[in-house]
Design a protein around this motif. Structure first.
Motif, PDB file in Angstrom:
ATOM      1  N   ILE A 127       0.861  -1.199   0.000  1.00 19.02           N
ATOM      2  CA  ILE A 127       0.000   0.000   0.000  1.00 19.02           C
ATOM      3  C   ILE A 127       0.895   1.246   0.000  1.00 19.02           C
ATOM      4  O   ILE A 127       2.069   1.169   0.359  1.00 19.02           O
ATOM      5  N   PRO A 128       0.365   2.399  -0.376  1.00 23.94           N
ATOM      6  CA  PRO A 128       1.193   3.610  -0.328  1.00 23.94           C
ATOM      7  C   PRO A 128       1.491   4.031   1.108  1.00 23.94           C
ATOM      8  O   PRO A 128       0.649   3.839   1.994  1.00 23.94           O
ATOM      9  N   SER A 129       2.665   4.591   1.322  1.00 20.63           N
ATOM     10  CA  SER A 129       3.020   5.028   2.680  1.00 20.63           C
ATOM     11  C   SER A 129       2.248   6.294   3.052  1.00 20.63           C
ATOM     12  O   SER A 129       2.074   6.595   4.225  1.00 20.63           O
ATOM     13  N   VAL A 157      -2.703  -2.368  -3.098  1.00 17.08           N
ATOM     14  CA  VAL A 157      -3.827  -1.446  -2.884  1.00 17.08           C
ATOM     15  C   VAL A 157      -3.333  -0.052  -3.259  1.00 17.08           C
ATOM     16  O   VAL A 157      -2.387   0.448  -2.652  1.00 17.08           O
ATOM     17  N   VAL A 158      -3.939   0.528  -4.274  1.00 19.49           N
ATOM     18  CA  VAL A 158      -3.508   1.863  -4.691  1.00 19.49           C
ATOM     19  C   VAL A 158      -4.489   2.897  -4.155  1.00 19.49           C
ATOM     20  O   VAL A 158      -5.668   2.608  -3.961  1.00 19.49           O
ATOM     21  N   VAL A 159      -3.995   4.098  -3.905  1.00 19.22           N
ATOM     22  CA  VAL A 159      -4.843   5.214  -3.469  1.00 19.22           C
ATOM     23  C   VAL A 159      -4.688   6.323  -4.502  1.00 19.22           C
ATOM     24  O   VAL A 159      -3.561   6.728  -4.805  1.00 19.22           O
ATOM     25  N   HIS A 160      -5.806   6.799  -5.036  1.00 17.93           N
ATOM     26  CA  HIS A 160      -5.750   7.922  -5.985  1.00 17.93           C
ATOM     27  C   HIS A 160      -5.855   9.192  -5.137  1.00 17.93           C
ATOM     28  O   HIS A 160      -6.952   9.703  -4.891  1.00 17.93           O
ATOM     29  N   TYR A 161      -4.712   9.667  -4.678  1.00 12.17           N
ATOM     30  CA  TYR A 161      -4.699  10.779  -3.716  1.00 12.17           C
ATOM     31  C   TYR A 161      -5.322  12.042  -4.326  1.00 12.17           C
ATOM     32  O   TYR A 161      -4.996  12.420  -5.457  1.00 12.17           O
ATOM     33  N   ALA A 162      -6.206  12.664  -3.559  1.00 11.81           N
ATOM     34  CA  ALA A 162      -6.908  13.883  -3.999  1.00 11.81           C
ATOM     35  C   ALA A 162      -7.700  13.644  -5.278  1.00 11.81           C
ATOM     36  O   ALA A 162      -8.000  14.585  -6.013  1.00 11.81           O
ATOM     37  N   LYS A 210      -0.493  -8.435 -13.253  1.00 11.25           N
ATOM     38  CA  LYS A 210      -0.686  -9.575 -14.157  1.00 11.25           C
ATOM     39  C   LYS A 210       0.572 -10.450 -14.171  1.00 11.25           C
ATOM     40  O   LYS A 210       0.496 -11.674 -14.074  1.00 11.25           O
ATOM     41  N   GLU A 211       1.721  -9.776 -14.259  1.00 13.33           N
ATOM     42  CA  GLU A 211       2.989 -10.511 -14.324  1.00 13.33           C
ATOM     43  C   GLU A 211       3.195 -11.391 -13.078  1.00 13.33           C
ATOM     44  O   GLU A 211       3.659 -12.514 -13.179  1.00 13.33           O
ATOM     45  N   TYR A 212       2.829 -10.863 -11.901  1.00 13.34           N
ATOM     46  CA  TYR A 212       3.074 -11.596 -10.647  1.00 13.34           C
ATOM     47  C   TYR A 212       1.814 -12.265 -10.087  1.00 13.34           C
ATOM     48  O   TYR A 212       1.826 -12.759  -8.959  1.00 13.34           O
ATOM     49  N   ASN A 213       0.709 -12.222 -10.861  1.00 13.44           N
ATOM     50  CA  ASN A 213      -0.530 -12.868 -10.417  1.00 13.44           C
ATOM     51  C   ASN A 213      -1.050 -12.289  -9.087  1.00 13.44           C
ATOM     52  O   ASN A 213      -1.335 -13.030  -8.142  1.00 13.44           O
ATOM     53  N   LEU A 214      -1.135 -10.979  -9.042  1.00 15.48           N
ATOM     54  CA  LEU A 214      -1.590 -10.285  -7.828  1.00 15.48           C
ATOM     55  C   LEU A 214      -2.943  -9.625  -8.075  1.00 15.48           C
ATOM     56  O   LEU A 214      -3.298  -9.332  -9.213  1.00 15.48           O
ATOM     57  N   PHE A 215      -3.668  -9.381  -6.998  1.00 16.02           N
ATOM     58  CA  PHE A 215      -4.914  -8.622  -7.108  1.00 16.02           C
ATOM     59  C   PHE A 215      -4.626  -7.141  -6.874  1.00 16.02           C
ATOM     60  O   PHE A 215      -3.734  -6.791  -6.089  1.00 16.02           O
ATOM     61  N   VAL A 216      -5.420  -6.291  -7.542  1.00 13.34           N
ATOM     62  CA  VAL A 216      -5.308  -4.842  -7.329  1.00 13.34           C
ATOM     63  C   VAL A 216      -6.622  -4.321  -6.766  1.00 13.34           C
ATOM     64  O   VAL A 216      -7.702  -4.590  -7.315  1.00 13.34           O
ATOM     65  N   VAL A 217      -6.527  -3.610  -5.651  1.00 14.93           N
ATOM     66  CA  VAL A 217      -7.684  -2.936  -5.055  1.00 14.93           C
ATOM     67  C   VAL A 217      -7.445  -1.438  -5.212  1.00 14.93           C
ATOM     68  O   VAL A 217      -6.374  -0.943  -4.849  1.00 14.93           O
ATOM     69  N   GLU A 218      -8.428  -0.736  -5.757  1.00 12.42           N
ATOM     70  CA  GLU A 218      -8.326   0.729  -5.820  1.00 12.42           C
ATOM     71  C   GLU A 218      -9.010   1.313  -4.587  1.00 12.42           C
ATOM     72  O   GLU A 218     -10.230   1.160  -4.431  1.00 12.42           O
ATOM     73  N   ASP A 219      -8.241   1.945  -3.718  1.00 12.52           N
ATOM     74  CA  ASP A 219      -8.847   2.740  -2.652  1.00 12.52           C
ATOM     75  C   ASP A 219      -9.178   4.076  -3.311  1.00 12.52           C
ATOM     76  O   ASP A 219      -8.336   4.973  -3.412  1.00 12.52           O
ATOM     77  N   ALA A 220     -10.418   4.144  -3.809  1.00 13.29           N
ATOM     78  CA  ALA A 220     -10.872   5.316  -4.566  1.00 13.29           C
ATOM     79  C   ALA A 220     -11.711   6.223  -3.667  1.00 13.29           C
ATOM     80  O   ALA A 220     -12.605   6.925  -4.148  1.00 13.29           O
TER      81      ALA A 220
END
Ligand SMILES: Cc1ncc(COP(=O)(O)O)c(C=O)c1O
Length: 300
Positions: free
Chosen positions: A80-82, A128-133, A147-157
């Motif tokens: 996650i982002p710091s 988990v990505v956060v689209h800040y502001a 996709k390359e590492y077979n991971l899930f992505v969650v958008e904290d929108a």
């Protein structure tokens, strides 16, 4: 609060919130998944098609649902982002995950997608990505790593309603996404949130988690003749009173965004001389992103 202080936020009301709440009361069902909840679901499902959308009592709850849907457990690592709000981490810590923090970009609070690869280990389960502001992260790069590492992505929108990445609505790019309608956001219901299920393999289970681990939603759709306990879950669905309030806001989405953008542009133009004198740095919007004017931030 002293009159000398500028408030962090002033909630914007359309005038229809209480009228719709009154209507919800008159309709005789103010628990969850009622008339206005369905109207909000339709609004979002049309906007985010083909995703499944579920109102929640907060973005925090929607993130907790994401962690359960992804079967996050002790030993899993989640990147996650710091620089974010506590809920981005808490939702996954509650399931036993170890949080791995990714640093921000130089000159922008969003996470630096180029640092992610070095943080991935065999235990990494999700990013988990956060689209800040409300300003998009570089989602092409993040989705191709996932996709390359077979991971899930969650958008904290949480902050990203009605904002876009290369023309795609934020919240529709990751496998799952969570929005906030907390009083400080663009579109509000006091407390409130939304789970967006883009990877439809999670759709049926999301309804079960939402309704305390029961198949009650399937029962009301006439798909089963009685409902019972089938999985873990919680009471993630909001009262229809909250949904009624929210629907009044959604109807005015365009006007609210327009007003916020005007305010944002006023801040920008009025503060520009301080940037020109090198006292502060004003926000920059990458060319792949839009600005939903959620927040005006500056760097000192
Ligand atoms: C990035 C981020 N994630 C999650 C949340 C939590 O949202 P809520 O208050 O709806 O639970 C917030 C709230 O400010 C936020 O900014």
């Amino acid at each position: 609060m002293s009159a000398d202080f500028i408030p962090f936020n002033k909630p914007y009301l359309t005038g229809h919130e209480v009228i719709y709440m009154q209507e919800a009361v008159q309709r005789g069902q103010i628990s969850g998944n009622g008339y206005f909840t369905k109207k909000c679901h339709t609004f979002f499902e049309e906007k985010f098609s083909p995703a499944k959308c579920l109102l929640t009592t907060s973005c925090t709850d929607a993130l907790e649902m994401c962690a359960i849907l992804l079967n996050i457990k002790a030993g899993d690592e989640v990147i996650i982002p710091s620089y974010t709000f506590v809920s981005t981490a808490n939702a996954f810590v509650l399931r036993g995950a170890t949080i791995v923090f990714a640093d921000s970009m130089t000159g922008h609070p969003n996470l630096d997608a180029n640092t992610i690869r070095s943080l991935i280990t065999p235990r990494t389960k999700a990013i988990v990505v956060v689209h800040y502001a409300g300003i998009a992260c570089d989602m092409d790069l993040i989705m191709s790593l996932a996709k390359e590492y077979n991971l899930f992505v969650v958008e904290d929108a949480a902050q990203a309603i009605d904002s876009y990445y290369k023309g795609r609505a934020l919240g529709t790019i990751g496998h799952l996404a969570a929005f906030s309608f907390h009083e400080t956001k663009n579109i509000i219901s006091g407390e409130g949130g939304l789970l967006v299920v883009n990877d439809l393999q999670f759709a049926d289970r999301s309804e079960i988690l939402w309704e305390k681990g029961t198949n009650r939603t399937a029962f009301f759709k006439g798909m089963v003749d009685k409902y019972g306990w089938v999985d873990i879950g919680s009471s993630f669905l909001p009262s229809d009173l909250i949904a009624a309030f929210l629907f009044a806001q959604l109807e005015q989405l365009e006007a609210i965004q327009h007003k916020r953008t005007q305010i944002w542009e006023t801040y920008y133009s009025q503060l520009k001389h301080l940037e020109d004198q090198s006292h502060i740095k004003l926000p920059t919007i990458p060319e792949y992103a839009t600005n939903n004017a959620h927040m005006f931030f500056l760097q000192c």
